[in-house]
Motif scaffolding. Structure first.
Motif, short mmCIF file in Angstrom:
data_model
loop_
_atom_site.label_atom_id
_atom_site.label_comp_id
_atom_site.label_asym_id
_atom_site.label_seq_id
_atom_site.Cartn_x
_atom_site.Cartn_y
_atom_site.Cartn_z
N CYS A 124 0.83 -1.21 0.00
CA CYS A 124 0.00 0.00 0.00
C CYS A 124 0.86 1.26 0.00
N LEU A 125 1.91 1.27 0.81
CA LEU A 125 2.76 2.45 0.90
C LEU A 125 3.53 2.70 -0.39
N GLU A 126 3.85 1.66 -1.13
CA GLU A 126 4.47 1.83 -2.45
C GLU A 126 3.54 2.65 -3.35
N ARG A 159 -1.43 3.11 8.48
CA ARG A 159 -1.58 1.76 7.91
C ARG A 159 -1.11 0.70 8.90
N ILE A 160 -0.08 1.01 9.68
CA ILE A 160 0.36 0.10 10.75
C ILE A 160 -0.72 -0.01 11.82
N THR A 193 -10.64 3.54 7.19
CA THR A 193 -10.25 2.60 6.13
C THR A 193 -9.82 3.40 4.91
N ILE A 194 -8.58 3.20 4.47
CA ILE A 194 -8.01 4.02 3.40
C ILE A 194 -7.48 3.12 2.28
N GLY A 195 -7.91 3.40 1.06
CA GLY A 195 -7.48 2.61 -0.09
C GLY A 195 -6.09 2.98 -0.56
N LYS A 196 -5.64 2.31 -1.60
CA LYS A 196 -4.30 2.53 -2.15
C LYS A 196 -4.23 3.88 -2.88
N TYR A 197 -3.00 4.30 -3.19
CA TYR A 197 -2.72 5.54 -3.91
C TYR A 197 -3.34 6.75 -3.19
N PHE A 198 -3.14 6.80 -1.88
CA PHE A 198 -3.66 7.91 -1.08
C PHE A 198 -2.60 8.99 -0.97
N GLU A 210 -12.91 8.13 12.72
CA GLU A 210 -12.79 6.68 12.90
C GLU A 210 -13.52 5.87 11.84
N THR A 211 -14.74 6.24 11.48
CA THR A 211 -15.53 5.40 10.57
C THR A 211 -15.48 5.90 9.12
N THR A 212 -14.52 6.76 8.83
CA THR A 212 -14.33 7.23 7.45
C THR A 212 -13.89 6.08 6.56
N LYS A 213 -14.43 6.03 5.35
CA LYS A 213 -13.99 5.06 4.34
C LYS A 213 -13.53 5.85 3.11
N ILE A 214 -12.29 5.60 2.71
CA ILE A 214 -11.67 6.32 1.59
C ILE A 214 -11.27 5.31 0.53
N GLY A 215 -11.65 5.57 -0.70
CA GLY A 215 -11.31 4.67 -1.80
C GLY A 215 -9.89 4.88 -2.30
N GLU A 216 -9.63 4.46 -3.52
CA GLU A 216 -8.29 4.56 -4.10
C GLU A 216 -8.15 5.85 -4.91
N HIS A 217 -6.88 6.28 -5.07
CA HIS A 217 -6.54 7.46 -5.86
C HIS A 217 -7.25 8.71 -5.33
#
Length: 319
Positions: A124-126, A159-160, A193-198, A210-217
């Motif tokens: 994910c961090l990449e 992410r950790i 919850t956080i998707g990739k390419y953030f 706390e209950t935020t949901k974030i997609g990718e890019h």
């Protein structure tokens, strides 16, 4: 010190010791059987080395000692994390009065499960580093981003911490993310919850609940709040979806506030600076506040208006 000051110091010590005996959350006595913040920060530093070995490794050891060095750091993290988790599990009701053997077994299982998640965290961090490099024309290399960008540091810790959060570890994930908050000014709850390419650009003043949901890019700028409409309900709101959902490809400019658990921001939406959003926004939409009128006064008290530059009716900018 004079005899009178020495006596007063003794009196003050006794005064405070007596105050410690009063009931209250700040008077907890068993300080040796709870997580240690300094140890948790040390764990973060070692995890940073494991995740970015080429950047934060021990320069004293030669490259041919890499496997030995990695093994030593992983062993240290595993041992220390297991110890801290065993303390933290006592905050869960099912472990509050459990036998030590029961808690130790659960702690070991959680620790191993977390350590096996490190490759997924690195993956994910990449993508986060890639998003920062592609999204910021001021970035001259990915090394610059990894070494210096507060957003990457905050995302790494989140992410950790998120992996520990979903493993139901009390206290430790929040200590980790608040450590990042204190350093970067970026406040991300470990439950988010956080998707990739953030990509977080600049970052100072960002709050993600706390209950935020974030997609990718997804890209967000400084001063953005992804929060709850109201917290007046206090503990009665625990476990409810209180924070917004941000779908793929969204850009949120500085100072915007998006609030509410039922608020969904659709794909490819752009939220302009200082917007205050409490309802859902459909895909491919641009949201902006009405441009304020600017007035300038010269030394001669002459007043004139300035029209702001707009592109297709929407002020688009980066800093």
């Amino acid at each position: 010190m004079s005899n009178s000051i020495e006596q007063e110091v003794k009196n003050i010590v006794q005064l405070i010791m007596d105050d410690y005996k009063k009931p209250g959350a700040i008077n907890k006595g068993d300080t040796f059987n709870q997580p240690n913040k300094d140890e948790i920060i040390h764990i973060i530093k070692n995890l940073q080395y494991i995740i970015f070995p080429r950047y934060f490794n021990n320069k004293v050891l030669k490259s041919y000692h890499k496997e030995y060095q990695l093994g030593a750091v992983i062993e240290d993290v595993t041992y220390q994390l297991n110890k801290q988790i065993s303390f933290a599990l006592r905050y869960r009701p099912i472990f509050a009065e459990a036998a030590k053997e029961t808690v130790d077994k659960a702690s070991e299982e959680i620790t191993i499960a977390f350590m096996k998640k490190i490759p997924a965290i690195r993956e994910c961090l990449e993508t986060d580093v890639e998003a920062a490099y592609e999204g910021d024309p001021a970035a001259y290399s990915k090394d610059e981003i990894i070494f210096s960008y507060p957003g990457i540091f905050a995302i790494m810790i989140n992410r950790i911490a998120h992996e520990l959060y979903i493993l139901d570890v009390p206290l430790i994930p929040r200590i980790m993310t608040e450590h990042a908050h204190s350093i970067t000014g970026i406040d991300i709850h470990p439950g988010a919850t956080i998707g990739k390419y953030f990509f977080i650009d600049h970052g100072t003043g960002i709050v993600i609940g706390e209950t935020t949901k974030i997609g990718e890019h997804v890209k967000i700028y400084q001063g953005v709040t992804l929060g709850a409409v109201s917290t007046k309900g206090g503990q009665n709101l625990k476990g409810q979806k209180r924070h917004p959902t941000i779908e793929d490809g969204v850009t949120i400019y500085s100072g915007a506030s998006i609030l509410g658990g039922n608020t969904m921001i659709g794909q490819e939406v752009v939220i302009g600076s200082n917007a205050f959003v409490t309802s859902s926004v459909p895909c491919m939409t641009k949201v902006s506040t009405k441009n304020p009128e600017l007035q300038f006064k010269t030394n001669r008290d002459t007043t004139f208006e300035v029209k702001e530059l707009e592109q297709n009716g929407f002020l688009d900018y980066i800093i």
